[in-house]
Design a protein around this motif. Structure first.
Motif, PDB file in Angstrom:
ATOM      1  N   ALA A 163       2.355  10.744  -2.130  1.00 18.88           N
ATOM      2  CA  ALA A 163       1.598  11.806  -1.460  1.00 18.88           C
ATOM      3  C   ALA A 163       2.156  12.082  -0.064  1.00 18.88           C
ATOM      4  O   ALA A 163       2.358  13.237   0.329  1.00 18.88           O
ATOM      5  CB  ALA A 163       0.128  11.413  -1.371  1.00 18.88           C
ATOM      6  N   GLY A 190      -0.294   6.632   0.454  1.00 22.32           N
ATOM      7  CA  GLY A 190       0.755   6.186  -0.482  1.00 22.32           C
ATOM      8  C   GLY A 190       2.007   7.022  -0.369  1.00 22.32           C
ATOM      9  O   GLY A 190       1.991   8.160   0.115  1.00 22.32           O
ATOM     10  N   GLY A 191       3.092   6.406  -0.831  1.00 17.99           N
ATOM     11  CA  GLY A 191       4.417   6.992  -0.656  1.00 17.99           C
ATOM     12  C   GLY A 191       4.585   8.367  -1.277  1.00 17.99           C
ATOM     13  O   GLY A 191       5.150   9.268  -0.656  1.00 17.99           O
ATOM     14  N   TYR A 224       5.198   6.232 -12.301  1.00 18.37           N
ATOM     15  CA  TYR A 224       4.974   5.472 -13.539  1.00 18.37           C
ATOM     16  C   TYR A 224       3.726   5.838 -14.313  1.00 18.37           C
ATOM     17  O   TYR A 224       3.555   5.402 -15.446  1.00 18.37           O
ATOM     18  CB  TYR A 224       4.926   3.977 -13.183  1.00 18.37           C
ATOM     19  CG  TYR A 224       3.825   3.649 -12.200  1.00 18.37           C
ATOM     20  CD1 TYR A 224       3.987   3.888 -10.843  1.00 18.37           C
ATOM     21  CD2 TYR A 224       2.611   3.140 -12.630  1.00 18.37           C
ATOM     22  CE1 TYR A 224       2.982   3.624  -9.939  1.00 18.37           C
ATOM     23  CE2 TYR A 224       1.593   2.868 -11.728  1.00 18.37           C
ATOM     24  CZ  TYR A 224       1.792   3.120 -10.387  1.00 18.37           C
ATOM     25  OH  TYR A 224       0.793   2.869  -9.498  1.00 18.37           O
ATOM     26  N   SER A 272      -6.823   0.398  -1.162  1.00 21.54           N
ATOM     27  CA  SER A 272      -6.095   0.920  -2.311  1.00 21.54           C
ATOM     28  C   SER A 272      -6.624   0.274  -3.585  1.00 21.54           C
ATOM     29  O   SER A 272      -6.885  -0.929  -3.601  1.00 21.54           O
ATOM     30  CB  SER A 272      -4.607   0.596  -2.108  1.00 21.54           C
ATOM     31  OG  SER A 272      -3.829   1.161  -3.133  1.00 21.54           O
TER      32      SER A 272
HETATM   33  O1  F6P Z   1       4.108   4.377  -4.488  1.00 16.96           O
HETATM   34  C1  F6P Z   1       3.473   4.093  -5.667  1.00 16.96           C
HETATM   35  C2  F6P Z   1       2.127   4.759  -5.788  1.00 16.96           C
HETATM   36  O2  F6P Z   1       1.482   4.468  -6.970  1.00 16.96           O
HETATM   37  C3  F6P Z   1       2.215   6.240  -5.710  1.00 16.96           C
HETATM   38  O3  F6P Z   1       2.406   6.842  -6.957  1.00 16.96           O
HETATM   39  C4  F6P Z   1       0.936   6.570  -5.040  1.00 16.96           C
HETATM   40  O4  F6P Z   1       1.116   7.682  -4.215  1.00 16.96           O
HETATM   41  C5  F6P Z   1       0.641   5.389  -4.165  1.00 16.96           C
HETATM   42  O5  F6P Z   1       1.277   4.317  -4.756  1.00 16.96           O
HETATM   43  C6  F6P Z   1      -0.837   5.151  -3.928  1.00 16.96           C
HETATM   44  O6  F6P Z   1      -1.455   4.621  -5.063  1.00 16.96           O
HETATM   45  P1  F6P Z   1      -2.719   5.228  -5.747  1.00 16.96           P
HETATM   46  O7  F6P Z   1      -2.386   6.624  -6.159  1.00 16.96           O
HETATM   47  O8  F6P Z   1      -2.980   4.310  -6.884  1.00 16.96           O
HETATM   48  O9  F6P Z   1      -3.790   5.234  -4.715  1.00 16.96           O
END
Ligand code: F6P
Length: 493
Positions: free
Chosen positions: A54, A51-52, A161, A331
């Motif tokens: 991380a 994810g973006g 969020y 995901s």
């Molecule tokens: O980009 C939005 C997001 O919710 C990030 O906060 C997160 O890194 C990514 O998508 C991955 O989602 P999740 O943490 O729910 O696996």
């Protein structure tokens, strides 16, 4: 789809640079840590998170990073101690969530209600007050951990969020704290946001920060309007920045599009192992189209596949030659909409392969899983056409990672106008992902593009991304927080 873990920890270079000059000691706070913890036969394993947030933020040097480890806190104390120690070793700190918290706060409130809402989609699950209460209590627990871990001169940098109430919760307990917030997702229309009863509280939560960063001007404008309409706070904005009066304080709003570590992607693309894998990927010959996404309803994967089917239908000369390689990274599998999407995509892929495939040629190669760094670099480098076609996206870092990887100045980016990245990457072939014929024509334009134009476009795309990499993004966000001078604006004098 994620780097190794060697980077994490204090004292690494390649960090904040300009922001360091202002000497904030940065305490990063996000729902998910850059590593996800799992247990395999009693053995604790740490793997990079997808994810973006991380992927982008792990390039930034922080004193400490607070977040959820991805594991239920209901493990034996001895295992919990090992997890805590392993996280501590890499300068991270876990916030404990029970199974019930994970279901109510993460699966339901954050990802079944807020995530679709922020993307201007109708949540399929009705928002329940019990889930809102859990969201509040988890935000309060994050506040406890932040205040425990914080040093007085830390700049607390909160992301996304899941933690929209956290700035206010911290401000109430430490009025002098320096707090920055960055929203990675889009901010919705007022009419969409107002469909949940807690819209004003969410907006008020963010206004506890000194500075709130957005991916695009339209996100900033929508937030400034919501501050006025829902929380009764005077607000004003201009191109790239804004100000909201929060009692005696001014909250600075800024547009700072997130980016990627350009140097890291460029060097990985040159790695001998990457080159070896590129050759393997390209073995079929013919145009190679590539899609890489978390398997998420906002990413527009079914539309992308549908348009590929139309391409093969209307361009018989591409049959037996063109291939679409789609990687879908698992995901949020507990959210029903994500599981349904997975089944739908698999059915579509099987249908396309049955309809057009031959014993020698499989038009769609679909992988549900993750790849390592070199695998990712090889996909970026092998693509003739990179398809980044979300229905709506805050930024979309895949588009920028692709550009950063193309040192060879080749490859064409087909990019959704509804991704934040489209504001910057105007040399992509821009498409509307819901106009399937238009999307298909975008594929045709990309496949047919001559090498001189390809190179010229990629050169300009690379110049843009290189000049606005993730380090610059971090510097600008932190500078905005440091520069949020409370008395400097007439609105709050
Ligand atoms: O980009 C939005 C997001 O919710 C990030 O906060 C997160 O890194 C990514 O998508 C991955 O989602 P999740 O943490 O729910 O696996």
């Amino acid at each position: 789809m994620a780097p190794s873990l060697g980077w994490i920890g204090p004292g690494r270079s390649g960090a904040l640079r300009a922001a360091d000059a202002a000497s904030p000691r940065v305490l990063v706070v996000s729902n998910r840590l850059p590593v996800t913890v799992s247990l395999h036969g009693g053995i604790v394993r740490l793997t990079p998170s997808a994810g973006g947030v991380a992927t982008g933020l792990r390039r930034i040097h922080s004193r400490r990073w607070i977040g959820w480890s991805g594991m239920s806190a209901q493990v034996p104390p001895v295992v919990q101690r090992e997890i805590d120690a392993r996280l501590n070793d890499i300068a991270t700190c876990g916030v404990a969530l029970s199974d019930a918290d994970i279901t109510s706060y993460y699966t339901r409130m954050a990802n079944s209600v807020l995530w679709p809402l922020l993307h201007d989609r109708c949540p399929e699950t009705a928002a329940e007050s019990a889930d809102w209460e859990t969201y509040r209590s988890v935000n309060a627990r994050f506040a406890d951990v932040v205040l425990r871990e914080r040093s007085p001169d830390d700049l607390i940098w909160i992301h996304d969020y899941h933690l929209m109430l956290l700035p206010r919760l911290l401000r109430e307990r430490r009025p002098d704290a320096r707090i920055a917030f960055f929203l990675h997702s889009p901010f919705p229309r007022l009419s969409t946001l107002a469909t949940i009863p807690w819209a004003a509280e969410l907006v008020d939560g963010l206004l506890g920060a000194d500075a709130v960063g957005f991916q695009t001007q339209s996100d900033l404008r929508r937030f400034a309007r919501a501050s006025r309409a829902l929380a009764g706070r005077p607000s004003e904005w201009t191109a790239g920045s804004g100000l909201v009066a929060d009692h005696d304080r001014g909250v600075r709003l800024h547009v700072t599009p997130m980016s990627v570590d350009v140097a890291a992607f460029a060097s990985r693309a040159d790695d001998p192992e990457t080159r070896r894998r590129v050759l393997a990927l390209r073995a079929g010959g013919g145009p190679l189209l590539v899609g890489i996404d978390r398997l998420d309803p906002t990413k527009g994967i079914p539309q992308r596949l549908e348009a590929f089917g139309r391409l093969l239908e209307s361009h018989p000369e591409l049959r037996g030659r063109a291939r679409l390689l789609q990687l879908a990274v698992p995901s949020r599998e507990a959210v029903p909409a994500y599981r349904r999407l997975g089944r739908h995509v698999e059915t579509m892929v099987a249908g396309l392969n049955a309809r057009f495939g031959t014993p020698e040629w499989k038009p769609v190669e679909y992988t549900y899983g993750s790849v390592d760094e070199q695998g990712l670099a090889a996909l970026y480098r092998a693509a003739d056409v990179m398809l980044v076609t979300p229905l709506r996206d805050g930024m979309n870092l895949v588009a920028k990672e692709f550009v950063a990887s193309r040192k060879d100045e080749s490859g064409v980016l087909v990019l959704s106008r509804r991704a934040g990245a489209a504001n910057e990457l105007t040399d992509a072939v821009l498409v509307d992902p819901e106009d399937l014929e238009g999307l298909m024509r975008g594929y045709v334009t990309a496949i047919a593009m001559g090498s001189a134009e390809r190179r010229a476009r990629m050169r300009r795309l690379r110049a843009r991304v290189a000049a606005h990499d993730v380090h610059r993004w971090a510097s600008q966000c932190l500078h905005a927080a440091g520069a949020a001078d409370r008395a400097a604006h007439p609105m709050v004098s």
